[in-house]
Design an enzyme around this catalytic site. Structure first.
Site, mmCIF file in Angstrom:
data_model
loop_
_atom_site.group_PDB
_atom_site.id
_atom_site.type_symbol
_atom_site.label_atom_id
_atom_site.label_comp_id
_atom_site.label_asym_id
_atom_site.label_seq_id
_atom_site.Cartn_x
_atom_site.Cartn_y
_atom_site.Cartn_z
ATOM 1 N N ASP A 1 -0.620 -47.506 125.662
ATOM 2 C CA ASP A 1 -0.069 -46.421 125.846
ATOM 3 C C ASP A 1 1.515 -46.773 125.442
ATOM 4 O O ASP A 1 1.565 -47.836 124.745
ATOM 5 C CB ASP A 1 0.540 -46.585 127.328
ATOM 6 C CG ASP A 1 1.258 -47.734 127.844
ATOM 7 O OD1 ASP A 1 2.049 -48.330 128.336
ATOM 8 O OD2 ASP A 1 0.246 -48.308 128.359
ATOM 9 N N ASP B 1 4.449 -46.835 126.976
ATOM 10 C CA ASP B 1 5.572 -47.156 128.078
ATOM 11 C C ASP B 1 6.206 -45.549 128.258
ATOM 12 O O ASP B 1 5.213 -44.500 128.240
ATOM 13 C CB ASP B 1 6.393 -47.851 127.636
ATOM 14 C CG ASP B 1 6.722 -48.820 128.980
ATOM 15 O OD1 ASP B 1 6.065 -48.868 129.784
ATOM 16 O OD2 ASP B 1 7.730 -49.375 128.570
#
Ligand SMILES: CSC[C@H]1O[C@H](OP(=O)(O)O)[C@H](O)[C@@H]1O
Ligand SMILES: Nc1ncnc2[nH]cnc12
Length: 304
Positions: free
Chosen positions: A220, A222
């Site tokens: 991801d 974040d």
């Protein structure tokens, strides 16, 4: 101080600390399950000992095979002590991380070479109780093992996905993910990825004279990115599932290389110049707890 005279690597094993989403390792054969108790408490789970493409491997799911330990609660000292007691001198740590840089994209891999530590609720040493040691951590990951892992990983990455050969891993306490302000702060520090587990393990592995390298799988962005959703567990797990086969392949191929080369690491004698307290000042209780690591320097502890 006694110097090492024999190779510490004869018969040594490779440890694999499986992170989020990696609770077993495909291809491990002749598996033996072992429960180990340690002077630092019970490890996260039983250990699975077996052979992986010719290498003797010890596997442990760091959060437990049912993922029951928070990053803060993982019994890191027990896990590393037990690994060493099983003859482990190299550890590979396939782990989930968020990206803090645009060019490090979900499904990329990173072999980090540095840490910044923002954890604050974990024991970070086996020492204390009357015995002082200061190991070197300028290069917190083993350079030799990391290079091997990166070489293997790079050769196996599919088109369009990249393995980044260095970068700083920001270690946060969790369990909540970062705030946007924190995420932006870590970016401004030049960090590449963020996770919750690897720093604690690397510190303890160094004291246990085990070479440690991380295969950080990017799941991801974040929460700093303007055009991508903020991290959720669902997002992490979906991208881990998409990466699991590749991660396993990289670990297996690296295991083969470790079996062939048995790479020597500066981690393997990290305590040689780190022990400060003379053994005559250390209590029997502390000597017994540390004997597994200090034996080459203080001699085997024969006390009761
Ligand atoms: C499941 S998202 C947060 C969780 O994922 C990473 O785990 P690991 O390092 O064990 O692969 C991160 O450190 C957190 O523990
Ligand atoms: N964004 C993130 N922050 C902390 N740990 C993670 N593990 C996977 N993604 C993460």
């Amino acid at each position: 101080m006694n110097r090492l005279t024999t190779s510490p690597l004869e018969g040594a094993r490779l440890g694999v600390l499986g992170g989020s989403g990696l609770y077993a390792i495909e291809g491990l054969e002749n598996i033996q399950e072992l429960e180990i108790d340690t002077p630092f408490g019970k490890p996260s789970d039983s250990f699975r000992l077996g052979t992986l493409d010719g290498m003797e491997v010890v596997f442990l799911a760091r959060h437990g095979r049912n993922h029951t330990f928070l990053p803060t609660e993982v019994p890191y000292r027990a896990n590393i002590w037990a690994m060493r007691s099983l003859g482990v001198r190299w550890i590979l740590s396939p782990s989930a991380v968020g990206s803090l840089q645009e060019q490090v994209r979900p499904l990329d891999m990173v072999v980090p070479d540095q840490f910044i530590d923002r954890t604050h609720q974990r024991p970070l040493t086996f020492f204390g109780d009357g015995a002082v040691a200061h190991v070197a951590m300028a290069d917190p990951f083993c350079l030799t093992l990391s290079r091997l892992l990166a070489d293997v990983g790079e050769s196996l990455m599919p088109d369009g996905r990249q393995l980044h050969r260095s970068g700083t891993y920001l270690a946060m306490e969790g369990p909540a993910f970062s705030t946007r302000a924190e995420s932006k702060l870590y970016r401004s520090w030049g960090c590449m990825v963020i996770g919750m587990t690897n720093h604690t393990e690397a510190r303890l592995a160094r004291e246990a004279e085990i070479a440690y390298a991380s295969l950080s799988m990017v799941t991801d962005y974040d929460c700093w990115h303007g055009h991508h959703d903020s991290v959720t567990v669902e997002m992490v797990l979906a991208n881990l599932r998409a990466n699991a086969q590749l991660a396993t392949k990289i670990v297996r191929e690296t295991a083969k290389m470790v079996a062939d080369i048995r790479p020597v690491s500066t981690a393997h004698n990290a305590l040689e110049d780190a022990l400060l307290t003379a053994k005559k000042h250390v209590t029997d209780k502390t000597r017994r707890k540390l004997d597994l690591f200090t034996r080459p320097y203080w001699g085997e502890f024969g006390g009761s």
